[in-house]
Design a protein around this motif. Structure first.
Motif, PDB file in Angstrom:
ATOM      1  N   ILE A 174    -101.910  49.495  33.432  1.00 31.59           N
ATOM      2  CA  ILE A 174    -101.960  48.361  34.064  1.00 31.59           C
ATOM      3  C   ILE A 174    -100.330  47.425  34.054  1.00 31.59           C
ATOM      4  O   ILE A 174     -99.867  46.003  34.813  1.00 31.59           O
ATOM      5  CB  ILE A 174    -102.820  47.569  34.417  1.00 31.59           C
ATOM      6  CG1 ILE A 174    -102.867  46.656  33.039  1.00 31.59           C
ATOM      7  CG2 ILE A 174    -103.862  48.085  34.425  1.00 31.59           C
ATOM      8  CD1 ILE A 174    -104.167  45.165  32.825  1.00 31.59           C
ATOM      9  N   PRO A 182    -101.294  46.275  38.384  1.00 30.12           N
ATOM     10  CA  PRO A 182    -102.529  46.273  38.518  1.00 30.12           C
ATOM     11  C   PRO A 182    -103.591  46.615  39.950  1.00 30.12           C
ATOM     12  O   PRO A 182    -104.360  47.295  39.940  1.00 30.12           O
ATOM     13  CB  PRO A 182    -102.814  44.454  38.489  1.00 30.12           C
ATOM     14  CG  PRO A 182    -101.508  43.794  36.929  1.00 30.12           C
ATOM     15  CD  PRO A 182    -100.769  45.107  38.088  1.00 30.12           C
ATOM     16  N   ALA A 185    -102.849  50.592  39.891  1.00 30.69           N
ATOM     17  CA  ALA A 185    -104.521  51.385  38.968  1.00 30.69           C
ATOM     18  C   ALA A 185    -105.825  51.213  39.442  1.00 30.69           C
ATOM     19  O   ALA A 185    -106.488  51.593  39.021  1.00 30.69           O
ATOM     20  CB  ALA A 185    -103.879  50.250  37.566  1.00 30.69           C
ATOM     21  N   ALA A 197    -113.865  51.243  33.790  1.00 32.12           N
ATOM     22  CA  ALA A 197    -112.212  51.073  33.801  1.00 32.12           C
ATOM     23  C   ALA A 197    -111.873  50.465  32.904  1.00 32.12           C
ATOM     24  O   ALA A 197    -112.364  48.472  32.237  1.00 32.12           O
ATOM     25  CB  ALA A 197    -111.768  50.575  35.154  1.00 32.12           C
ATOM     26  N   PRO A 199    -107.954  48.954  30.756  1.00 36.53           N
ATOM     27  CA  PRO A 199    -106.377  48.667  31.025  1.00 36.53           C
ATOM     28  C   PRO A 199    -106.069  49.187  29.624  1.00 36.53           C
ATOM     29  O   PRO A 199    -106.607  48.982  28.968  1.00 36.53           O
ATOM     30  CB  PRO A 199    -106.770  47.405  31.670  1.00 36.53           C
ATOM     31  CG  PRO A 199    -107.735  46.584  30.630  1.00 36.53           C
ATOM     32  CD  PRO A 199    -108.331  47.749  31.185  1.00 36.53           C
ATOM     33  N   TYR A 202     -99.843  47.209  28.036  1.00 39.06           N
ATOM     34  CA  TYR A 202     -99.489  46.238  28.817  1.00 39.06           C
ATOM     35  C   TYR A 202     -99.201  45.241  27.406  1.00 39.06           C
ATOM     36  O   TYR A 202    -100.217  46.037  26.446  1.00 39.06           O
ATOM     37  CB  TYR A 202    -100.517  45.916  29.821  1.00 39.06           C
ATOM     38  CG  TYR A 202    -101.812  45.401  29.395  1.00 39.06           C
ATOM     39  CD1 TYR A 202    -101.433  44.330  29.111  1.00 39.06           C
ATOM     40  CD2 TYR A 202    -103.048  46.546  29.011  1.00 39.06           C
ATOM     41  CE1 TYR A 202    -103.844  43.371  28.817  1.00 39.06           C
ATOM     42  CE2 TYR A 202    -104.303  46.189  28.737  1.00 39.06           C
ATOM     43  CZ  TYR A 202    -104.547  44.735  28.165  1.00 39.06           C
ATOM     44  OH  TYR A 202    -105.928  44.174  27.761  1.00 39.06           O
ATOM     45  N   GLN A 210     -99.023  41.422  31.008  1.00 41.44           N
ATOM     46  CA  GLN A 210     -99.553  41.517  32.283  1.00 41.44           C
ATOM     47  C   GLN A 210    -101.648  40.410  31.847  1.00 41.44           C
ATOM     48  O   GLN A 210    -101.208  40.749  30.867  1.00 41.44           O
ATOM     49  CB  GLN A 210    -100.602  42.684  33.110  1.00 41.44           C
ATOM     50  CG  GLN A 210     -99.071  43.495  33.802  1.00 41.44           C
ATOM     51  CD  GLN A 210     -98.405  43.205  34.916  1.00 41.44           C
ATOM     52  OE1 GLN A 210     -99.857  42.103  35.417  1.00 41.44           O
ATOM     53  NE2 GLN A 210     -97.905  43.592  35.087  1.00 41.44           N
ATOM     54  N   PRO A 212    -105.062  40.943  32.462  1.00 38.57           N
ATOM     55  CA  PRO A 212    -105.982  42.275  32.435  1.00 38.57           C
ATOM     56  C   PRO A 212    -106.970  41.538  33.925  1.00 38.57           C
ATOM     57  O   PRO A 212    -107.441  42.445  34.519  1.00 38.57           O
ATOM     58  CB  PRO A 212    -106.694  42.262  31.445  1.00 38.57           C
ATOM     59  CG  PRO A 212    -105.975  41.369  30.614  1.00 38.57           C
ATOM     60  CD  PRO A 212    -105.060  40.638  30.443  1.00 38.57           C
ATOM     61  N   PHE A 215    -106.109  42.386  36.910  1.00 39.69           N
ATOM     62  CA  PHE A 215    -106.859  44.024  37.390  1.00 39.69           C
ATOM     63  C   PHE A 215    -107.689  44.162  37.990  1.00 39.69           C
ATOM     64  O   PHE A 215    -108.766  45.728  38.467  1.00 39.69           O
ATOM     65  CB  PHE A 215    -106.022  45.213  35.470  1.00 39.69           C
ATOM     66  CG  PHE A 215    -107.121  46.322  35.509  1.00 39.69           C
ATOM     67  CD1 PHE A 215    -106.900  47.135  36.815  1.00 39.69           C
ATOM     68  CD2 PHE A 215    -108.216  46.430  35.128  1.00 39.69           C
ATOM     69  CE1 PHE A 215    -107.028  48.467  36.784  1.00 39.69           C
ATOM     70  CE2 PHE A 215    -108.429  48.225  34.806  1.00 39.69           C
ATOM     71  CZ  PHE A 215    -108.498  48.288  36.171  1.00 39.69           C
ATOM     72  N   ARG A 216    -109.374  42.744  37.109  1.00 39.74           N
ATOM     73  CA  ARG A 216    -110.516  43.184  36.972  1.00 39.74           C
ATOM     74  C   ARG A 216    -110.710  42.961  38.593  1.00 39.74           C
ATOM     75  O   ARG A 216    -111.149  42.874  39.646  1.00 39.74           O
ATOM     76  CB  ARG A 216    -111.351  42.337  36.119  1.00 39.74           C
ATOM     77  CG  ARG A 216    -111.898  42.028  36.239  1.00 39.74           C
ATOM     78  CD  ARG A 216    -112.791  40.404  35.555  1.00 39.74           C
ATOM     79  NE  ARG A 216    -112.673  40.600  33.898  1.00 39.74           N
ATOM     80  CZ  ARG A 216    -113.248  41.928  33.131  1.00 39.74           C
ATOM     81  NH1 ARG A 216    -113.967  42.500  33.409  1.00 39.74           N
ATOM     82  NH2 ARG A 216    -112.116  41.381  32.433  1.00 39.74           N
ATOM     83  N   VAL A 228    -114.793  46.788  34.716  1.00 38.38           N
ATOM     84  CA  VAL A 228    -113.989  46.707  33.788  1.00 38.38           C
ATOM     85  C   VAL A 228    -113.773  45.885  32.353  1.00 38.38           C
ATOM     86  O   VAL A 228    -114.863  44.752  32.407  1.00 38.38           O
ATOM     87  CB  VAL A 228    -113.011  45.812  34.577  1.00 38.38           C
ATOM     88  CG1 VAL A 228    -111.465  45.823  33.769  1.00 38.38           C
ATOM     89  CG2 VAL A 228    -112.312  46.231  36.110  1.00 38.38           C
ATOM     90  N   VAL A 230    -112.159  45.139  29.206  1.00 40.90           N
ATOM     91  CA  VAL A 230    -111.222  44.633  28.245  1.00 40.90           C
ATOM     92  C   VAL A 230    -111.406  44.990  26.665  1.00 40.90           C
ATOM     93  O   VAL A 230    -111.399  43.994  26.314  1.00 40.90           O
ATOM     94  CB  VAL A 230    -110.652  42.964  29.182  1.00 40.90           C
ATOM     95  CG1 VAL A 230    -109.329  43.151  28.472  1.00 40.90           C
ATOM     96  CG2 VAL A 230    -110.054  43.523  30.001  1.00 40.90           C
TER      97      VAL A 230
END
Length: 245
Positions: A174, A182, A185, A197, A199, A202, A210, A212, A215-216, A228, A230
């Protein structure tokens, strides 16, 4: 199947006692682990950039799973390694490694290095790791992990990896700048239809810092049902406990 993240793209995958170490690079801010604490059965390398093979020399004599070009480079630079299949493997191939089945899949990235094949380490790769041999017949009881490697978004995720290799969990970069960020991805997670998922790749260097949570939010925006997760560095995700068959 247990997945331990050591920061960046470094994972230890335990498949019923068979330990596969992917992209050993412990010089990153997410881990406190000394690489010599680990004794993997196999070392898998997605490509030959320094932040993916930085600690491969700690595992001299271990069986390497990589393209022939990357295997040759590691032999020349770092020591005596036994390549799986003698010459390594290549895209589309599946190898049986004790209790694990490893399929090498495409990643869109670069892989420059000096080998006798020329100034290339061959095509970069990702890995799909399962406790059952992949076939065209869906196996709902298999446990499968997709390590995307360093890649951009590419349609093989949607057309091959998702429908035929059926990953339960996907580890995707990501960091942006060198790989997907993000939002790309998140689309990748949706395309492979993963349940979980994770990540990666990063916060190692300033260009790939980043949050995260971005990304979520992007995963949620795709409409994907993926959860997601992490991880902290050196933390383990137990896929067997998460999946309820």
């Amino acid at each position: 199947m247990k997945l331990t993240w050591y920061g960046h793209s470094t994972w230890l995958v335990d498949v019923d006692g068979t330990e596969l170490l992917i992209d050993p690079f412990f010089d990153n801010p997410k881990t406190d682990t000394d690489p010599e604490e680990l004794d993997p059965d196999y070392v898998l390398l997605t490509h030959g950039h320094a932040d993916h093979i930085g600690d491969v020399d700690r595992y001299e004599g271990t069986k390497l799973v990589a393209t022939p070009e990357v295997v040759e480079y590691c032999r020349d630079e770092f020591g005596d390694y036994e390549a799986v299949g003698g010459m390594g493997m290549n895209l589309g191939g599946t190898v049986e490694l004790d209790d694990a089945f490893v399929t090498m899949v495409r990643a869109d990235h670069t892989n420059g290095m000096e080998t006798s094949y020329g100034t290339s380490g061959g095509m970069p790769a990702g890995f799909v790791i399962s406790d059952t041999k992949p076939t065209q017949v869906s196996d709902q009881e298999s446990r499968t992990f997709y390590h995307a490697g360093d890649t951009s978004l590419q349609t093989e995720m949607r057309d091959v990896i998702g429908p035929f290799l059926e990953p339960d969990v996907a580890a995707v970069p990501i960091g942006d700048h060198f790989t997907m960020g993000p939002w790309q991805a998140a689309v990748a997670v949706d395309w492979v239809d993963a349940d979980y998922a994770l990540p990666m790749h990063y916060d190692t260097f300033p260009p790939i810092e980043q949050d995260p949570d971005d990304f979520r939010r992007e995963v949620e925006a795709t409409g994907s049902d993926a959860e997601v997760t992490v991880l902290d560095g050196d933390e383990t995700f137990d896929l067997g406990e998460e999946l309820d068959y």
